[in-house]
Design a protein around this motif. Structure first.
Motif, PDB file in Angstrom:
ATOM      1  N   HIS A 171       0.858  -1.188   0.000  1.00 42.65           N
ATOM      2  CA  HIS A 171       0.000   0.000   0.000  1.00 42.65           C
ATOM      3  C   HIS A 171       0.894   1.238   0.000  1.00 42.65           C
ATOM      4  O   HIS A 171       1.586   1.498   0.984  1.00 42.65           O
ATOM      5  CB  HIS A 171      -0.903  -0.047   1.241  1.00 42.65           C
ATOM      6  N   CYS A 172       0.882   1.983  -1.102  1.00 46.74           N
ATOM      7  CA  CYS A 172       1.607   3.249  -1.152  1.00 46.74           C
ATOM      8  C   CYS A 172       1.066   4.098  -2.297  1.00 46.74           C
ATOM      9  O   CYS A 172       0.250   3.638  -3.090  1.00 46.74           O
ATOM     10  CB  CYS A 172       3.113   3.021  -1.288  1.00 46.74           C
ATOM     11  N   HIS A 173       1.519   5.342  -2.339  1.00 47.08           N
ATOM     12  CA  HIS A 173       0.951   6.341  -3.264  1.00 47.08           C
ATOM     13  C   HIS A 173       2.017   7.035  -4.091  1.00 47.08           C
ATOM     14  O   HIS A 173       3.144   7.229  -3.633  1.00 47.08           O
ATOM     15  CB  HIS A 173       0.160   7.386  -2.476  1.00 47.08           C
ATOM     16  N   SER A 174       1.602   7.446  -5.287  1.00 43.28           N
ATOM     17  CA  SER A 174       2.468   8.208  -6.193  1.00 43.28           C
ATOM     18  C   SER A 174       1.760   9.498  -6.582  1.00 43.28           C
ATOM     19  O   SER A 174       0.651   9.788  -6.110  1.00 43.28           O
ATOM     20  CB  SER A 174       2.748   7.377  -7.456  1.00 43.28           C
ATOM     21  N   THR A 175       2.397  10.264  -7.486  1.00 46.54           N
ATOM     22  CA  THR A 175       1.782  11.492  -7.985  1.00 46.54           C
ATOM     23  C   THR A 175       0.513  11.234  -8.799  1.00 46.54           C
ATOM     24  O   THR A 175      -0.189  12.172  -9.151  1.00 46.54           O
ATOM     25  CB  THR A 175       2.785  12.268  -8.860  1.00 46.54           C
ATOM     26  N   ALA A 176       0.212   9.964  -9.103  1.00 45.75           N
ATOM     27  CA  ALA A 176      -1.065   9.665  -9.757  1.00 45.75           C
ATOM     28  C   ALA A 176      -2.232   9.906  -8.793  1.00 45.75           C
ATOM     29  O   ALA A 176      -3.378  10.024  -9.224  1.00 45.75           O
ATOM     30  CB  ALA A 176      -1.089   8.223 -10.265  1.00 45.75           C
ATOM     31  N   SER A 177      -1.943   9.960  -7.472  1.00 40.06           N
ATOM     32  CA  SER A 177      -2.956  10.433  -6.509  1.00 40.06           C
ATOM     33  C   SER A 177      -2.287  11.477  -5.620  1.00 40.06           C
ATOM     34  O   SER A 177      -1.884  12.524  -6.134  1.00 40.06           O
ATOM     35  CB  SER A 177      -3.629   9.299  -5.733  1.00 40.06           C
ATOM     36  N   GLY A 218      -2.293  -2.291  -7.888  1.00 41.23           N
ATOM     37  CA  GLY A 218      -3.283  -2.099  -6.834  1.00 41.23           C
ATOM     38  C   GLY A 218      -4.016  -0.783  -6.946  1.00 41.23           C
ATOM     39  O   GLY A 218      -3.747   0.045  -7.829  1.00 41.23           O
ATOM     40  N   VAL A 219      -4.954  -0.592  -6.022  1.00 39.90           N
ATOM     41  CA  VAL A 219      -5.751   0.633  -5.957  1.00 39.90           C
ATOM     42  C   VAL A 219      -6.297   0.750  -4.543  1.00 39.90           C
ATOM     43  O   VAL A 219      -6.436  -0.269  -3.851  1.00 39.90           O
ATOM     44  CB  VAL A 219      -6.904   0.587  -7.000  1.00 39.90           C
ATOM     45  N   GLU A 220      -6.552   1.982  -4.085  1.00 42.02           N
ATOM     46  CA  GLU A 220      -7.192   2.196  -2.784  1.00 42.02           C
ATOM     47  C   GLU A 220      -8.509   2.924  -3.042  1.00 42.02           C
ATOM     48  O   GLU A 220      -8.504   4.084  -3.466  1.00 42.02           O
ATOM     49  CB  GLU A 220      -6.288   3.022  -1.856  1.00 42.02           C
ATOM     50  N   HIS A 229     -11.365   2.986   3.672  1.00 37.76           N
ATOM     51  CA  HIS A 229     -10.603   2.716   2.452  1.00 37.76           C
ATOM     52  C   HIS A 229     -10.429   1.213   2.253  1.00 37.76           C
ATOM     53  O   HIS A 229     -10.059   0.505   3.185  1.00 37.76           O
ATOM     54  CB  HIS A 229      -9.230   3.403   2.518  1.00 37.76           C
ATOM     55  N   ILE A 230     -10.710   0.764   1.033  1.00 37.00           N
ATOM     56  CA  ILE A 230     -10.542  -0.647   0.684  1.00 37.00           C
ATOM     57  C   ILE A 230      -9.467  -0.745  -0.395  1.00 37.00           C
ATOM     58  O   ILE A 230      -9.603  -0.168  -1.477  1.00 37.00           O
ATOM     59  CB  ILE A 230     -11.867  -1.265   0.164  1.00 37.00           C
ATOM     60  N   VAL A 231      -8.401  -1.468  -0.079  1.00 38.85           N
ATOM     61  CA  VAL A 231      -7.309  -1.664  -1.031  1.00 38.85           C
ATOM     62  C   VAL A 231      -7.610  -2.899  -1.877  1.00 38.85           C
ATOM     63  O   VAL A 231      -8.060  -3.927  -1.360  1.00 38.85           O
ATOM     64  CB  VAL A 231      -5.968  -1.804  -0.266  1.00 38.85           C
ATOM     65  N   GLY A 232      -7.376  -2.764  -3.171  1.00 42.66           N
ATOM     66  CA  GLY A 232      -7.461  -3.909  -4.089  1.00 42.66           C
ATOM     67  C   GLY A 232      -6.058  -4.285  -4.519  1.00 42.66           C
ATOM     68  O   GLY A 232      -5.271  -3.412  -4.901  1.00 42.66           O
ATOM     69  N   LEU A 233      -5.725  -5.562  -4.441  1.00 39.28           N
ATOM     70  CA  LEU A 233      -4.376  -6.040  -4.795  1.00 39.28           C
ATOM     71  C   LEU A 233      -4.466  -7.055  -5.922  1.00 39.28           C
ATOM     72  O   LEU A 233      -5.299  -7.977  -5.866  1.00 39.28           O
ATOM     73  CB  LEU A 233      -3.720  -6.706  -3.580  1.00 39.28           C
ATOM     74  N   ALA A 245      -8.165  -1.266   4.571  1.00 37.93           N
ATOM     75  CA  ALA A 245      -6.965  -0.454   4.832  1.00 37.93           C
ATOM     76  C   ALA A 245      -7.018   0.145   6.236  1.00 37.93           C
ATOM     77  O   ALA A 245      -8.091   0.493   6.730  1.00 37.93           O
ATOM     78  CB  ALA A 245      -6.852   0.655   3.791  1.00 37.93           C
ATOM     79  N   HIS A 246      -5.863   0.263   6.866  1.00 35.82           N
ATOM     80  CA  HIS A 246      -5.645   0.951   8.150  1.00 35.82           C
ATOM     81  C   HIS A 246      -6.900   1.063   9.035  1.00 35.82           C
ATOM     82  O   HIS A 246      -7.355   2.188   9.331  1.00 35.82           O
ATOM     83  CB  HIS A 246      -5.042   2.342   7.917  1.00 35.82           C
ATOM     84  N   PRO A 247      -7.451  -0.067   9.509  1.00 36.67           N
ATOM     85  CA  PRO A 247      -8.690   0.006  10.304  1.00 36.67           C
ATOM     86  C   PRO A 247      -8.534   0.804  11.592  1.00 36.67           C
ATOM     87  O   PRO A 247      -9.526   1.359  12.083  1.00 36.67           O
ATOM     88  CB  PRO A 247      -9.026  -1.462  10.595  1.00 36.67           C
ATOM     89  N   GLY A 248      -7.325   0.919  12.095  1.00 34.31           N
ATOM     90  CA  GLY A 248      -7.110   1.684  13.328  1.00 34.31           C
ATOM     91  C   GLY A 248      -7.430   3.162  13.180  1.00 34.31           C
ATOM     92  O   GLY A 248      -7.580   3.867  14.180  1.00 34.31           O
ATOM     93  N   ARG A 249      -7.554   3.636  11.950  1.00 37.08           N
ATOM     94  CA  ARG A 249      -7.851   5.056  11.740  1.00 37.08           C
ATOM     95  C   ARG A 249      -9.340   5.370  11.818  1.00 37.08           C
ATOM     96  O   ARG A 249      -9.718   6.539  11.896  1.00 37.08           O
ATOM     97  CB  ARG A 249      -7.331   5.511  10.365  1.00 37.08           C
ATOM     98  N   TYR A 250     -10.186   4.336  11.768  1.00 34.74           N
ATOM     99  CA  TYR A 250     -11.626   4.624  11.717  1.00 34.74           C
ATOM    100  C   TYR A 250     -12.172   4.856  13.115  1.00 34.74           C
ATOM    101  O   TYR A 250     -11.839   4.124  14.044  1.00 34.74           O
ATOM    102  CB  TYR A 250     -12.382   3.478  11.010  1.00 34.74           C
ATOM    103  N   ARG A 251     -13.031   5.860  13.223  1.00 29.36           N
ATOM    104  CA  ARG A 251     -13.646   6.114  14.532  1.00 29.36           C
ATOM    105  C   ARG A 251     -14.917   5.305  14.622  1.00 29.36           C
ATOM    106  O   ARG A 251     -16.020   5.809  14.409  1.00 29.36           O
ATOM    107  CB  ARG A 251     -13.934   7.603  14.692  1.00 29.36           C
ATOM    108  N   LEU A 252     -14.747   4.022  14.883  1.00 33.52           N
ATOM    109  CA  LEU A 252     -15.880   3.103  15.002  1.00 33.52           C
ATOM    110  C   LEU A 252     -15.820   2.447  16.372  1.00 33.52           C
ATOM    111  O   LEU A 252     -14.726   2.169  16.881  1.00 33.52           O
ATOM    112  CB  LEU A 252     -15.793   2.017  13.914  1.00 33.52           C
TER     113      LEU A 252
END
Ligand code: AMP
Ligand code: MN
Ligand code: MN
Ligand code: MN
Length: 279
Positions: free
Chosen positions: A9-15, A64-66, A77-81, A192-199
Motif C-alpha cells: 500500500h503506497c501512493h504516487s503522484t497519480a494520486s 493495486g488501488v485504494e 478505504h478498501i485496497v485492491g491487490l 486499509a488501516h482500520p485503526g484510523r476509523y472512529r468506530l
C-alpha cells in the motif's frame, strides 16, 4: 513468509503521493522491498510506469488501488491487490468515484475562505500531479506552505478533518461496489488501516462481518497508521473473521509519511500473509 519484505500500500503522484510512480518503485527497491503494490486513491494511472520500472529492477510488482468508500458516517478505504487494470467495470467505477472530487475541492476551498484562508483551491492545485485526483493531502500541503500549520499531521488536527474547518462531507463508493469492482477485476480486497476509523467495537465487528460476507480477503494488520497495540488488536480481528493479513507503509513521500517504504512492522507469525496469494 515474513522473510518477504512486502509493502502492499503506497501512493504516487497519480494520486496524493509526492514521488512519481517510477521513483516510488526505485525507492522501494533501494529500501529492500521485494514485493510492492502501488495503490493510488481511486486511480490506476500510475500502474504502467510502476510496473515497467519494477520489471527493469527485477522487483515483484502487484497492481493495486485504494478505493474511497462511505460506510455508516465514515470514510473507509478498501485496497485492491492484483487487480486487472484493464477491467472495464473497475475503470468505470473508479471514474465515478473520482468525479466527485472537483466539486468537493471547491467546497473545501469555500470553507477555508470563510475562515480567512484565501486561494486554497489554486494553492492545492499547485501540488496536484493528476488533475483528476485532488485530495485533502494537496490542501494540507498548501496549508503548511501558507503557514497555517507546521506540518501535514498538524493540518489534520486543526483543519480538513471531521468537525474542523475545511471538512466537507462527501459520498464515496459503497462497500458492496468497492469489493465487487476489486473482486470482479480478479483482485484481493483488503480493509486499509482500520485503526484510523472512529468506530465502536460493535461497529468495527459489523464492518468486518459485512466485508467478509461480500467476499473480502484481508485486513492491514501491520501498517504505518498502527501502533503496537493496534497491530495486536487487528491481528485478533484477522483471526476472529478468518481474514488474511497485509503489511503496508501507506507511504506518500519522504516528507509526508511516518514510515518509509518497506519499513512497516512484521506480521504476527501465525497469520496468513495476503501475499501468499500473490506470489
Ligand atoms: P481524501 O481522499 O481527499 O479525503 O484525502 C485523504 C488523504 O488525506 C489520505 O489518504 C492522506 O493522504 C491524507 N490524510 C488524511 N488524514 C490524515 C492525517 N491525520 N495525517 C496525514 N494525512 C492525512
Ligand atoms: Mn492519501
Ligand atoms: Mn487510506
Ligand atoms: Mn493510502
Amino acid at each position: 513468509m515474513n522473510a518477504v519484505n512486502a509493502d502492499l500500500h503506497c501512493h504516487s503522484t497519480a494520486s496524493d503521493g509526492t514521488l512519481a510512480p517510477a521513483a516510488v518503485v526505485r525507492r522501494a527497491h533501494a529500501n529492500g522491498v521485494d514485493l510492492l503494490a502501488l495503490t493510488d486513491h481511486d486511480e490506476l494511472l500510475g500502474l504502467p510506469e510502476a510496473a515497467a520500472t519494477a520489471a527493469e529492477l527485477g522487483l515483484r510488482f502487484v497492481p493495486g488501488v485504494e478505493v474511497s468508500v462511505s460506510w455508516l458516517d465514515q470514510t473507509v478505504h478498501i485496497v485492491g491487490l492484483g487487480v486487472d487494470p484493464s477491467n472495464a467495470a473497475l475503470i468505470a467505477g473508479l471514474d465515478r468515484v473520482r468525479s466527485g472530487r472537483d466539486g468537493r475541492a471547491a467546497k473545501i476551498a469555500a470553507e477555508l475562505d470563510r475562515i480567512g484562508i484565501h486561494g486554497a483551491l489554486e494553492g492545492a492545485l499547485r501540488y496536484v500531479g493528476n488533475p483528476a485526483l485532488i485530495s485533502r493531502a494537496h490542501f494540507a500541503r498548501f496549508l503548511v506552505e501558507a503557514g497555517c500549520a507546521k506540518n501535514v499531521h498538524d493540518v489534520f488536527l486543526h483543519y480538513l478533518a471531521r468537525g474542523k474547518p475545511g471538512y466537507v462531507d462527501h459520498v464515496w463508493a459503497t462497500l458492496e461496489d468497492a469489493v465487487g469492482w476489486i473482486k470482479g477485476a480478479g483482485g484481493l480486497a483488503v480493509i486499509a488501516h482500520p485503526g484510523r476509523y472512529r468506530l465502536s467495537h460493535v461497529e468495527m465487528d459489523i464492518l468486518f462481518d459485512k466485508f467478509r460476507e461480500l467476499g473480502g480477503d484481508a485486513v492491514e494488520v501491520a501498517c504505518g497508521a498502527h501502533d503496537g497495540g493496534q497491530v495486536l488488536a487487528f491481528a485478533r480481528m484477522a483471526r476472529k473473521f478468518g481474514l488474511m493479513a497485509s503489511r503496508a507503509s501507506d507511504f506518500h513521500g519522504p516528507e509526508d509519511s511516518p514510515i518509509d517504504l518497506g519499513r512497516a512492522p512484521p506480521l504476527p507469525p501465525d497469520l496468513t500473509p495476503v501475499w501468499s496469494r500473490l506470489i
